[in-house]
Design an enzyme around this catalytic site. Structure first.
Site, PDB file in Angstrom:
ATOM      1  N   GLY A  18     -27.396 -34.574-106.896  1.00  0.00           N
ATOM      2  CA  GLY A  18     -28.576 -34.002-106.276  1.00  0.00           C
ATOM      3  C   GLY A  18     -29.675 -35.024-106.134  1.00  0.00           C
ATOM      4  O   GLY A  18     -29.429 -36.244-106.180  1.00  0.00           O
ATOM      5  N   VAL A  20     -32.205 -35.896-108.188  1.00  0.00           N
ATOM      6  CA  VAL A  20     -32.416 -36.736-109.370  1.00  0.00           C
ATOM      7  C   VAL A  20     -31.242 -37.688-109.569  1.00  0.00           C
ATOM      8  O   VAL A  20     -31.417 -38.892-109.744  1.00  0.00           O
ATOM      9  CB  VAL A  20     -32.636 -35.865-110.623  1.00  0.00           C
ATOM     10  CG1 VAL A  20     -32.658 -36.727-111.887  1.00  0.00           C
ATOM     11  CG2 VAL A  20     -33.932 -35.074-110.509  1.00  0.00           C
ATOM     12  N   TRP A  89     -16.680 -33.237-117.286  1.00  0.00           N
ATOM     13  CA  TRP A  89     -17.162 -34.613-117.138  1.00  0.00           C
ATOM     14  C   TRP A  89     -17.604 -35.167-118.480  1.00  0.00           C
ATOM     15  O   TRP A  89     -17.273 -36.308-118.833  1.00  0.00           O
ATOM     16  CB  TRP A  89     -18.328 -34.664-116.155  1.00  0.00           C
ATOM     17  CG  TRP A  89     -17.974 -34.415-114.725  1.00  0.00           C
ATOM     18  CD1 TRP A  89     -18.268 -33.313-113.988  1.00  0.00           C
ATOM     19  CD2 TRP A  89     -17.245 -35.302-113.862  1.00  0.00           C
ATOM     20  NE1 TRP A  89     -17.774 -33.455-112.711  1.00  0.00           N
ATOM     21  CE2 TRP A  89     -17.148 -34.664-112.611  1.00  0.00           C
ATOM     22  CE3 TRP A  89     -16.676 -36.565-114.028  1.00  0.00           C
ATOM     23  CZ2 TRP A  89     -16.505 -35.250-111.523  1.00  0.00           C
ATOM     24  CZ3 TRP A  89     -16.036 -37.158-112.950  1.00  0.00           C
ATOM     25  CH2 TRP A  89     -15.950 -36.496-111.713  1.00  0.00           C
ATOM     26  N   LYS A 183     -44.724 -31.509-118.993  1.00  0.00           N
ATOM     27  CA  LYS A 183     -43.841 -31.563-117.822  1.00  0.00           C
ATOM     28  C   LYS A 183     -43.516 -30.156-117.335  1.00  0.00           C
ATOM     29  O   LYS A 183     -43.437 -29.898-116.125  1.00  0.00           O
ATOM     30  CB  LYS A 183     -42.554 -32.317-118.162  1.00  0.00           C
ATOM     31  CG  LYS A 183     -41.475 -32.239-117.061  1.00  0.00           C
ATOM     32  CD  LYS A 183     -41.992 -32.750-115.707  1.00  0.00           C
ATOM     33  CE  LYS A 183     -41.099 -32.366-114.547  1.00  0.00           C
ATOM     34  NZ  LYS A 183     -39.754 -32.897-114.615  1.00  0.00           N
ATOM     35  N   ASN A 187     -43.967 -28.161-113.440  1.00  0.00           N
ATOM     36  CA  ASN A 187     -43.039 -27.314-112.683  1.00  0.00           C
ATOM     37  C   ASN A 187     -43.459 -25.854-112.621  1.00  0.00           C
ATOM     38  O   ASN A 187     -43.035 -25.123-111.725  1.00  0.00           O
ATOM     39  CB  ASN A 187     -41.640 -27.360-113.307  1.00  0.00           C
ATOM     40  CG  ASN A 187     -40.986 -28.723-113.259  1.00  0.00           C
ATOM     41  OD1 ASN A 187     -40.551 -29.232-114.276  1.00  0.00           O
ATOM     42  ND2 ASN A 187     -40.915 -29.321-112.091  1.00  0.00           N
ATOM     43  N   ARG A 262     -28.757 -22.266-103.017  1.00  0.00           N
ATOM     44  CA  ARG A 262     -28.198 -22.490-104.361  1.00  0.00           C
ATOM     45  C   ARG A 262     -28.915 -21.620-105.390  1.00  0.00           C
ATOM     46  O   ARG A 262     -30.087 -21.272-105.209  1.00  0.00           O
ATOM     47  CB  ARG A 262     -28.330 -23.962-104.749  1.00  0.00           C
ATOM     48  CG  ARG A 262     -27.517 -24.928-103.898  1.00  0.00           C
ATOM     49  CD  ARG A 262     -27.556 -26.324-104.488  1.00  0.00           C
ATOM     50  NE  ARG A 262     -28.875 -26.920-104.379  1.00  0.00           N
ATOM     51  CZ  ARG A 262     -29.235 -27.772-103.422  1.00  0.00           C
ATOM     52  NH1 ARG A 262     -28.387 -28.103-102.461  1.00  0.00           N
ATOM     53  NH2 ARG A 262     -30.452 -28.284-103.405  1.00  0.00           N
ATOM     54  N   PRO A 263     -28.252 -21.272-106.491  1.00  0.00           N
ATOM     55  CA  PRO A 263     -28.909 -20.542-107.582  1.00  0.00           C
ATOM     56  C   PRO A 263     -30.139 -21.292-108.089  1.00  0.00           C
ATOM     57  O   PRO A 263     -30.217 -22.523-107.985  1.00  0.00           O
ATOM     58  CB  PRO A 263     -27.827 -20.446-108.655  1.00  0.00           C
ATOM     59  CG  PRO A 263     -26.541 -20.527-107.897  1.00  0.00           C
ATOM     60  CD  PRO A 263     -26.802 -21.471-106.761  1.00  0.00           C
ATOM     61  N   LEU A 264     -31.061 -20.562-108.652  1.00  0.00           N
ATOM     62  CA  LEU A 264     -32.337 -21.131-109.070  1.00  0.00           C
ATOM     63  C   LEU A 264     -32.359 -21.456-110.571  1.00  0.00           C
ATOM     64  O   LEU A 264     -31.543 -20.964-111.340  1.00  0.00           O
ATOM     65  CB  LEU A 264     -33.470 -20.156-108.741  1.00  0.00           C
ATOM     66  CG  LEU A 264     -33.550 -19.696-107.279  1.00  0.00           C
ATOM     67  CD1 LEU A 264     -34.746 -18.778-107.079  1.00  0.00           C
ATOM     68  CD2 LEU A 264     -33.617 -20.890-106.330  1.00  0.00           C
ATOM     69  N   GLU A 265     -33.358 -22.239-110.953  1.00  0.00           N
ATOM     70  CA  GLU A 265     -33.498 -22.741-112.316  1.00  0.00           C
ATOM     71  C   GLU A 265     -34.560 -21.964-113.093  1.00  0.00           C
ATOM     72  O   GLU A 265     -35.056 -22.432-114.115  1.00  0.00           O
ATOM     73  CB  GLU A 265     -33.884 -24.230-112.240  1.00  0.00           C
ATOM     74  CG  GLU A 265     -33.540 -25.055-113.438  1.00  0.00           C
ATOM     75  CD  GLU A 265     -33.785 -26.534-113.206  1.00  0.00           C
ATOM     76  OE1 GLU A 265     -33.201 -27.340-113.948  1.00  0.00           O
ATOM     77  OE2 GLU A 265     -34.548 -26.904-112.285  1.00  0.00           O
TER      78      GLU A 265
END
Length: 307
Positions: A18, A20, A89, A183, A187, A262-265
């Protein structure tokens, strides 16, 4: 920014392609680091737009965890809600000497990744202060800043040395709890409001929207202090100044996710404030209202096939 000839013996893997992950992997590649990008979608390297100029980074891209082995550093850059999906991963990339740097939003970054890495794996929480948008597979637009904040300690010193010369500025902070909540403030109003309204950062130049953002942050500041963070009016004012100074056409990661289906955070941002408020009996009516709305939007995205 010019490509350097620096090389490093450290092996680095970035999980997530993505904004980042793509931006970080490209900078590491241009600086001469041995970096592999671990992604779901195969792409022919990365194209990053910096200051309006497109640059290509021939970063090796792997889409199958079976094709990688342990590395020295893993940078986990997926969205917080996608952490479980990164487990294959992480299992493949982590060895006895691996450090996993968690570049995600929200609180409790090290605790979040702990269930998915081998016991004893070193983890480093990393706060990202930059805006980068994935506009298509393999295409990243950098909007603003290139800052990473980490807690003080040997792993942080090694991380800073690893990224020295990449253009990512690593700062060690003595009070990481406070830094994490600061931080989160960055957001906390911008992400849900831009995502819910479908508008970009220019909305915070409007007086009424700035006042709403202030109210959300003031409520969250009470929760942050209950959690042990040293935040107050100066943090609220500073966040609002950042919002007002942001490029009006820039957005937030949550807005980009909604635009892409896309799904949200939300559970790791607004949800973190509401949950902490509940733990400390601090009322959070405004943030709770936003969380209710974001959950409704997220349900619709998931029902529509967002992934």
């Amino acid at each position: 920014m010019s490509t350097t000839s620096r090389s490093s013996s450290a092996r680095l893997a970035v999980i997530g392609a993505g904004g980042v992950g793509g931006y970080t992997a490209a900078l590491a590649h241009w600086a001469g680091l041995d970096v592999t990008l671990c992604a779901r979608t195969p792409v022919d390297g990365l194209t990053v737009t910096l200051d309006g100029v497109d640059r290509h980074a021939a970063v090796p891209v792997v889409t199958d965890p079976a094709r990688v082995g342990p590395v020295d550093w893993v940078l986990l850059t997926t969205k917080a809600q996608d952490t479980p999906g990164a487990a294959p991963w992480l299992r493949a990339l982590c060895g006895p000497g691996t450090t996993v740097a968690v570049l995600q939003n929200g609180t409790g970054l090290a605790e979040r990744v702990a269930p998915y890495v081998p016991e004893g794996t070193a983890t480093l929480p990393v706060i990202c202060y930059f805006s980068a948008e994935r506009t298509a597979p393999g295409r990243i637009v950098h909007h603003l800043a290139s800052e990473l904040h980490v807690p003080q300690g040997p792993s942080s010193e090694a991380f800073a040395a690893l990224l020295d010369g990449t253009g990512l500025n690593v700062t060690q902070v003595p009070d990481f709890t406070t830094a994490t909540w600061r931080k989160l403030f960055f957001n906390l109003a911008a992400n849900p409001l831009t995502a819910l309204l479908g508008q970009r950062m220019g909305i915070f130049r409007e007086a009424e929207m700035a006042a709403l953002a202030r109210a959300l942050l003031t409520e969250a500041a009470q929760v942050a202090r209950a959690e042990g963070a040293d935040v107050g009016e100066s943090d609220i004012a500073g966040t609002l100044e950042i919002y007002a100074a942001a490029p009006p056409g820039g957005g937030s990661s949550m807005l980009y996710d909604r635009e892409a289906g896309r799904p949200l955070e939300h559970e790791y941002l607004t949800g973190a404030v509401v949950a902490a408020g509940d733990r400390h009996a601090v009322p959070t009516p405004l943030n709770r209202m936003l969380l209710t709305l974001l959950r409704a939007v997220d349900r619709d995205l998931r029902a529509s096939g967002g992934a």
